[in-house]
Design a protein around this motif. Sequence first.
Motif, mmCIF file in Angstrom:
data_model
loop_
_atom_site.group_PDB
_atom_site.id
_atom_site.type_symbol
_atom_site.label_atom_id
_atom_site.label_comp_id
_atom_site.label_asym_id
_atom_site.label_seq_id
_atom_site.Cartn_x
_atom_site.Cartn_y
_atom_site.Cartn_z
ATOM 1 N N VAL A 2 0.855 -1.190 0.000
ATOM 2 C CA VAL A 2 0.000 0.000 0.000
ATOM 3 C C VAL A 2 0.889 1.237 0.000
ATOM 4 N N ARG A 3 0.581 2.167 -0.883
ATOM 5 C CA ARG A 3 1.271 3.460 -0.924
ATOM 6 C C ARG A 3 0.201 4.543 -1.032
ATOM 7 N N GLU A 4 0.417 5.644 -0.324
ATOM 8 C CA GLU A 4 -0.509 6.782 -0.378
ATOM 9 C C GLU A 4 0.270 8.069 -0.522
ATOM 10 N N LYS A 64 -12.036 5.489 -8.708
ATOM 11 C CA LYS A 64 -11.230 4.272 -8.608
ATOM 12 C C LYS A 64 -10.959 3.650 -9.971
ATOM 13 N N GLU A 86 -5.084 -1.421 -7.471
ATOM 14 C CA GLU A 86 -6.274 -0.586 -7.253
ATOM 15 C C GLU A 86 -5.789 0.794 -6.849
ATOM 16 N N ARG A 99 -4.542 6.589 -3.086
ATOM 17 C CA ARG A 99 -4.149 5.344 -2.414
ATOM 18 C C ARG A 99 -3.975 4.265 -3.472
ATOM 19 N N VAL A 101 -3.014 0.247 -3.993
ATOM 20 C CA VAL A 101 -2.851 -1.071 -3.381
ATOM 21 C C VAL A 101 -2.461 -2.040 -4.492
ATOM 22 N N HIS A 102 -1.306 -2.680 -4.338
ATOM 23 C CA HIS A 102 -0.829 -3.662 -5.318
ATOM 24 C C HIS A 102 -0.848 -5.012 -4.616
ATOM 25 N N SER A 103 -1.776 -5.879 -5.003
ATOM 26 C CA SER A 103 -1.926 -7.171 -4.333
ATOM 27 C C SER A 103 -1.511 -8.316 -5.252
ATOM 28 N N TRP A 117 6.522 2.252 -6.884
ATOM 29 C CA TRP A 117 5.258 2.976 -6.767
ATOM 30 C C TRP A 117 5.412 4.267 -5.966
#
Length: 143
Positions: A2-4, A64, A86, A99, A101-103, A117
């Motif tokens: 997660v990066r924000e 999104k 996402e 935000r 999110v790389h899953s 990122w």
Amino acid sequence: LVREIMIDATPETIWPFLTDPDSLVGWHGTVAEIDPRPGGIYRVLVAGRFQSAGEYVEVVPMEKVVFTFGWEQDGHPIPPGSTTIEITLHPEGDKTRVRLVHSGLPDDAVGDHGHGWALYLERLAVRVAGGDPGPDRASGAEA
């Protein structure tokens, strides 16, 4: 992963930088072939050397984008479409929290992709503000 980042702009200002290929390459990649709608193609040449590929899963205007992601390189442990990214836009007053999110990344790839990122989100903030973050040369780190 997660990066924000907080960006001094509205979601409406940021949105084209996520969905328009010419705006996207202003901060991420050197060539983009994207069709931001469910089932649409996502192909971005990162740093002029690394071809990423996937497809869009969900697109909610001004809120999104979700797409699958991987690398088009024989034998790469993260093949095209094998992970999911996402990116969400959260307005906070006159700013927006972006935000990412790389899953689905293998554990040993989280560090490199996290670094990549973080770099690209900083580049996004510069571009949205009208600045020039310079050429995409991700110093060997994959996004």
